[in-house]
Motif scaffolding. Structure first.
Motif, PDB file in Angstrom:
ATOM      1  N   GLN A  44      -5.003  -5.100  14.361  1.00  0.00           N
ATOM      2  CA  GLN A  44      -4.113  -6.012  13.446  1.00  0.00           C
ATOM      3  C   GLN A  44      -4.630  -7.375  13.426  1.00  0.00           C
ATOM      4  OE1 GLN A  44      -0.421  -5.607  15.588  1.00  0.00           O
ATOM      5  NE2 GLN A  44       0.486  -4.278  13.751  1.00  0.00           N
ATOM      6  N   GLN A  48       9.625  -6.564   0.686  1.00  0.00           N
ATOM      7  CA  GLN A  48       9.045  -5.515   0.959  1.00  0.00           C
ATOM      8  C   GLN A  48       9.495  -4.318  -0.018  1.00  0.00           C
ATOM      9  OE1 GLN A  48       9.523  -2.132   4.361  1.00  0.00           O
ATOM     10  NE2 GLN A  48      10.727  -3.921   4.762  1.00  0.00           N
ATOM     11  N   LEU A  66       4.160 -10.031  10.985  1.00  0.00           N
ATOM     12  CA  LEU A  66       4.316  -8.440  10.519  1.00  0.00           C
ATOM     13  C   LEU A  66       5.456  -7.841  11.006  1.00  0.00           C
ATOM     14  CD1 LEU A  66       3.541  -6.036   8.243  1.00  0.00           C
ATOM     15  CD2 LEU A  66       1.516  -5.385  10.095  1.00  0.00           C
ATOM     16  N   THR A  67       5.368  -7.782  12.256  1.00  0.00           N
ATOM     17  CA  THR A  67       6.340  -7.197  13.297  1.00  0.00           C
ATOM     18  C   THR A  67       7.848  -7.981  13.143  1.00  0.00           C
ATOM     19  OG1 THR A  67       4.787  -6.980  14.919  1.00  0.00           O
ATOM     20  CG2 THR A  67       7.203  -6.979  15.573  1.00  0.00           C
ATOM     21  N   TRP A  75       8.902  -9.501  10.203  1.00  0.00           N
ATOM     22  CA  TRP A  75       9.323  -9.147   8.697  1.00  0.00           C
ATOM     23  C   TRP A  75       9.581  -7.626   8.835  1.00  0.00           C
ATOM     24  CZ3 TRP A  75       4.077 -11.272   6.586  1.00  0.00           C
ATOM     25  CH2 TRP A  75       4.523 -12.667   6.439  1.00  0.00           C
ATOM     26  N   LEU A  95      -0.296  -6.493   1.238  1.00  0.00           N
ATOM     27  CA  LEU A  95      -0.636  -5.881   2.373  1.00  0.00           C
ATOM     28  C   LEU A  95       0.197  -4.420   2.387  1.00  0.00           C
ATOM     29  CD1 LEU A  95      -0.332  -7.409   5.927  1.00  0.00           C
ATOM     30  CD2 LEU A  95       0.695  -5.303   5.556  1.00  0.00           C
ATOM     31  N   THR A 116       1.092  -1.268   4.780  1.00  0.00           N
ATOM     32  CA  THR A 116       1.073  -0.960   6.112  1.00  0.00           C
ATOM     33  C   THR A 116       1.890   0.330   6.552  1.00  0.00           C
ATOM     34  OG1 THR A 116       1.827  -1.753   8.187  1.00  0.00           O
ATOM     35  CG2 THR A 116       3.142  -2.039   6.385  1.00  0.00           C
ATOM     36  N   ARG A 169       4.752   1.505   8.497  1.00  0.00           N
ATOM     37  CA  ARG A 169       5.733   0.760   9.170  1.00  0.00           C
ATOM     38  C   ARG A 169       5.906   1.054  10.612  1.00  0.00           C
ATOM     39  NH1 ARG A 169       8.487   1.948   4.397  1.00  0.00           N
ATOM     40  NH2 ARG A 169       9.723   3.789   5.252  1.00  0.00           N
ATOM     41  N   GLU A 207       2.652  -0.013  12.382  1.00  0.00           N
ATOM     42  CA  GLU A 207       2.438  -1.499  11.601  1.00  0.00           C
ATOM     43  C   GLU A 207       0.798  -1.351  11.524  1.00  0.00           C
ATOM     44  OE1 GLU A 207       3.813  -4.718  14.262  1.00  0.00           O
ATOM     45  OE2 GLU A 207       5.764  -3.714  14.302  1.00  0.00           O
ATOM     46  N   ILE A 222      -2.370  -1.594   9.454  1.00  0.00           N
ATOM     47  CA  ILE A 222      -2.736  -2.312   8.228  1.00  0.00           C
ATOM     48  C   ILE A 222      -3.901  -1.684   7.436  1.00  0.00           C
ATOM     49  CG2 ILE A 222      -3.607  -4.424   6.997  1.00  0.00           C
ATOM     50  CD1 ILE A 222      -2.406  -6.056   9.626  1.00  0.00           C
TER      51      ILE A 222
END
Length: 424
Positions: A71, A272, A301-302, A304, A404, A406, A408, A411, A413
């Motif tokens: 990440q 999203q 990212l985490t 969001w 991005l 990902t 979920r 996470e 990428i």
């Protein structure tokens, strides 16, 4: 100002996952702490567990550390690409997952300082992770990506070896076992035919999206290592084609962003768009792109993915297709991976008998977005040559809304980029 087709969700029909009107404020306030490796407590480091549990925890911890490093590498590589003057006003889109898999596979054959630079550049803490840890982690990543039945997705690697070159059997065995690599023998003295063989393989694995990864081959190439990734997802809530229309898109700060109703202009939003699977596309629209680029990190990212809640809105996004192409030699050198390109290269894990070096690291990616979903593909190629004939060409190819893709749950990428002009 560019005119393009704009996809639109109807306000009465679509529930949008987003964190409205606070995206940039959060980015400005959240500090990325700890760019090294963390040790989540739940992975366990206690001495009161049985030996078998400790081994299991250690394996899980290694996978977690490699995932965190991947990440971090995603955003560090993005910033390196975006920093070059050549990237100004251009799209950026690439697959961190593909690049890291290719370089991790290369590290199997690296030793000494070359190996240390590859590990450091990828963000692997050598005091916590061994090469075997990294190999096993990538094996689990690739197996997971290819065993998920609900997605049209595939990831993998391949190695093309010259007929006259005999790499160490253990090197090839590790690539096959841990990186799921296909192996092929080719005659690199026939440069055009060899390039065609590699390109046809990549084209097949990416469903025709990456059709010419290799433009040319160095005359002294003895091995070519590639990684590929392909993903096709359908929106959980498709766009209505009847609502697709031409609209304006901002290319620079001197033009209006979009002719949208006041209620649908998310100047500071993080949106999203979930696929009907475990994957999502995040669209980040800041007031100041440079602020987002410089601050974004895995913590965002985490947060969001954790904090977003469904809201009902009209949503406008471009319908577009883009392609990008990079030579990563300069970028990886600037990230500390220098020796593999020159006379100091130590790739004795591939061959003790012949001195080898990396000639080129190339990367190509595509992204198509329409009413039904999105398709993304990328491939990374690493040319390995005899050092006596080694040449290092200097090429810079860069491409700036950030995008991005990902998974979920982990996470991970898959793809990362910035779209400045979707009409290119």
């Amino acid at each position: 100002m560019s005119v393009l087709l704009c996809l639109r969700f109807n306000q009465e029909k679509f529930t949008m996952t987003m964190r409205a009107a606070v995206g940039l404020w959060v980015l400005s306030a959240v500090i990325c702490v700890g760019r090294g490796h963390h040790h989540p407590d739940h992975l366990g480091h206690g001495n009161d567990k049985a030996g078998q549990d400790t081994v299991a925890d250690g394996s899980a911890n290694s996978v977690s550390l490699v995932n965190e490093a991947n990440q971090e590498f995603s955003f560090r590589l993005y910033r390196q690409l975006a920093a070059h003057a050549d990237s100004q006003g251009k799209n950026i889109f690439f697959s961190p997952a593909s690049v890291s898999a290719a370089l991790a596979a290369l590290s199997v054959g690296a030793q000494g300082e070359t190996h240390r630079q590859l590990f450091n550049g990828l963000g692997f803490n050598s005091s916590l992770l061994t090469q075997t840890d990294v190999d096993q982690a990538f094996q689990r990543f690739l197996q997971r990506a290819n065993n998920t039945s609900q997605e049209d997705a595939s990831e993998g690697t391949a190695v093309f070896v010259d007929n006259r070159f005999k790499p160490k059997p253990e090197f090839l065995q590790t690539l096959k076992q841990s990186y799921l690599a296909d192996g092929f023998n080719v005659d690199f003295t026939k440069a055009t035919e060899s390039a065609d063989t590699i390109n046809k393989y990549v084209e097949e694995k990416t469903n025709g999206k990456i059709d010419k990864l290799v433009e040319s081959l160095d005359e002294s190439t003895v091995m070519y290592l590639i990684s590929y990734i392909y993903y096709k997802g359908k929106w959980a809530t498709p766009f209505d084609p009847k609502l697709t229309k031409q609209d304006d898109f901002n290319v620079d700060e001197n033009t209006k962003l979009t002719h949208l109703p006041r209620t649908t202009c998310y100047r500071q939003a993080v949106l999203q768009l979930p696929f009907n699977s475990s994957y999502s596309m995040l669209l980040m629209l800041p007031d100041v792109m440079a602020t987002l680029e410089n601050r974004i990190c895995p913590n965002h990212l985490t947060k969001w993915l954790k904090w977003m809640k469904p809201k009902r809105h009209d949503v406008y996004i471009p319908k577009f297709s883009i392609k990008t192409s990079y030579n990563l030699n300069d970028v990886l050198t600037e990230m500390g991976m220098t020796d593999m390109f020159g006379d100091r290269a130590n790739l004795r894990g591939i061959s003790e008998e012949q001195r080898l070096a990396v000639s080129d690291v190339v990367h190509k990616a595509t992204l198509d977005v329409d009413e039904t979903g999105a398709t993304a593909a990328a491939a990374t190629g690493i040319g390995i040559t005899l050092m006596s004939f080694h040449r290092v060409p200097v090429l810079k190819f860069n491409r700036p809304f950030m995008v991005l893709i990902t998974e979920r749950n982990t996470e991970k990428i898959l793809f990362l980029g910035k779209i400045i002009n979707p009409t290119i």
